[in-house]
Design a protein around this motif. Structure first.
Motif, mmCIF file in Angstrom:
data_model
loop_
_atom_site.group_PDB
_atom_site.id
_atom_site.type_symbol
_atom_site.label_atom_id
_atom_site.label_comp_id
_atom_site.label_asym_id
_atom_site.label_seq_id
_atom_site.Cartn_x
_atom_site.Cartn_y
_atom_site.Cartn_z
ATOM 1 N N ASN A 30 0.829 -1.208 0.000
ATOM 2 C CA ASN A 30 0.000 0.000 0.000
ATOM 3 C C ASN A 30 0.866 1.261 0.000
ATOM 4 O O ASN A 30 0.549 2.233 -0.686
ATOM 5 C CB ASN A 30 -0.946 0.008 1.196
ATOM 6 C CG ASN A 30 -1.979 -1.098 1.118
ATOM 7 O OD1 ASN A 30 -2.251 -1.642 0.055
ATOM 8 N ND2 ASN A 30 -2.550 -1.441 2.259
ATOM 9 N N ASN A 47 1.001 4.191 -2.770
ATOM 10 C CA ASN A 47 0.821 5.603 -2.403
ATOM 11 C C ASN A 47 1.921 6.457 -3.018
ATOM 12 O O ASN A 47 1.661 7.543 -3.538
ATOM 13 C CB ASN A 47 0.818 5.779 -0.883
ATOM 14 C CG ASN A 47 -0.439 5.239 -0.235
ATOM 15 O OD1 ASN A 47 -1.461 5.048 -0.882
ATOM 16 N ND2 ASN A 47 -0.351 4.987 1.061
ATOM 17 N N LYS A 58 -0.529 9.386 5.652
ATOM 18 C CA LYS A 58 -0.376 8.315 4.669
ATOM 19 C C LYS A 58 1.057 7.816 4.707
ATOM 20 O O LYS A 58 1.993 8.603 4.824
ATOM 21 C CB LYS A 58 -0.690 8.825 3.256
ATOM 22 C CG LYS A 58 -2.142 8.852 2.895
ATOM 23 C CD LYS A 58 -2.295 9.302 1.462
ATOM 24 C CE LYS A 58 -3.127 8.317 0.703
ATOM 25 N NZ LYS A 58 -3.368 8.757 -0.689
ATOM 26 N N ASN A 59 1.204 6.504 4.568
ATOM 27 C CA ASN A 59 2.527 5.894 4.541
ATOM 28 C C ASN A 59 3.022 5.790 3.102
ATOM 29 O O ASN A 59 2.247 5.501 2.188
ATOM 30 C CB ASN A 59 2.485 4.491 5.153
ATOM 31 C CG ASN A 59 2.187 4.531 6.628
ATOM 32 O OD1 ASN A 59 2.644 5.410 7.333
ATOM 33 N ND2 ASN A 59 1.397 3.584 7.088
ATOM 34 N N TYR A 60 4.315 6.025 2.929
ATOM 35 C CA TYR A 60 4.952 5.956 1.619
ATOM 36 C C TYR A 60 6.229 5.137 1.724
ATOM 37 O O TYR A 60 6.913 5.155 2.745
ATOM 38 C CB TYR A 60 5.293 7.361 1.098
ATOM 39 C CG TYR A 60 4.088 8.246 0.920
ATOM 40 C CD1 TYR A 60 3.368 8.238 -0.270
ATOM 41 C CD2 TYR A 60 3.675 9.094 1.932
ATOM 42 C CE1 TYR A 60 2.269 9.048 -0.441
ATOM 43 C CE2 TYR A 60 2.571 9.913 1.773
ATOM 44 C CZ TYR A 60 1.872 9.881 0.585
ATOM 45 O OH TYR A 60 0.779 10.676 0.423
#
Length: 144
Positions: A49, A53, A133-135
């Motif tokens: 995910n 992202n 949000k995680n990247y």
């Protein structure tokens, strides 16, 4: 030397060879990709995910190499109040050469002194959180 003595010498030589190989195998250094490999595998969907992202961003964190200096540049839209991240220089051939640093951008750049990195290939793994949000981004770099 009679036949029985020859068989005994041959058998003892074989046993000595096998014992030598066993001791050499126990002395061999065996490493996993990371110490918590299995725990990371359970969280692999989170990593997928985070990669998706990062790919959906119009501008991401980019790097350039200047000798042994690594320059990371970031777009201002990524720098939110909750921005936090790390860069991990992962050496696949020897985990003792891995280096992990905190992302800290000044004027949209971070300059990393690569003198601690030895000659060879590294996987540069960027992990960050921005706007909840995680990247994740991974690139292979080669240090001269």
């Amino acid at each position: 030397m009679n036949f029985g003595s020859k068989i005994t010498v041959l058998y003892l030589s074989f046993v000595g060879l096998i014992l030598t190989l066993v001791f050499m195998c126990f002395g061999q250094k065996v490493e996993l990709v990371s110490k918590d490999y299995y725990a990371q595998e359970l969280k692999f969907q989170d990593k997928i995910n985070a990669i998706n992202n990062e790919k959906s961003l119009p501008n991401s964190i980019n790097h350039s190499l200047n000798g042994k200096t690594i320059i990371l540049s970031v777009d201002s839209t990524l720098l939110s109040k909750d921005f936090e991240g790390t860069v991990n220089f992962f050496r696949p051939s020897d985990s003792s050469k891995d280096i992990k640093l905190k992302l800290n951008f000044n004027n949209l750049e971070q300059i990393i002194d690569g003198t601690k990195l030895i000659h060879g290939a590294y996987k540069m793994q960027l992990t960050w959180v921005s706007n909840n949000k995680n990247y994740f981004k991974e690139e292979v770099i080669f240090i001269n």
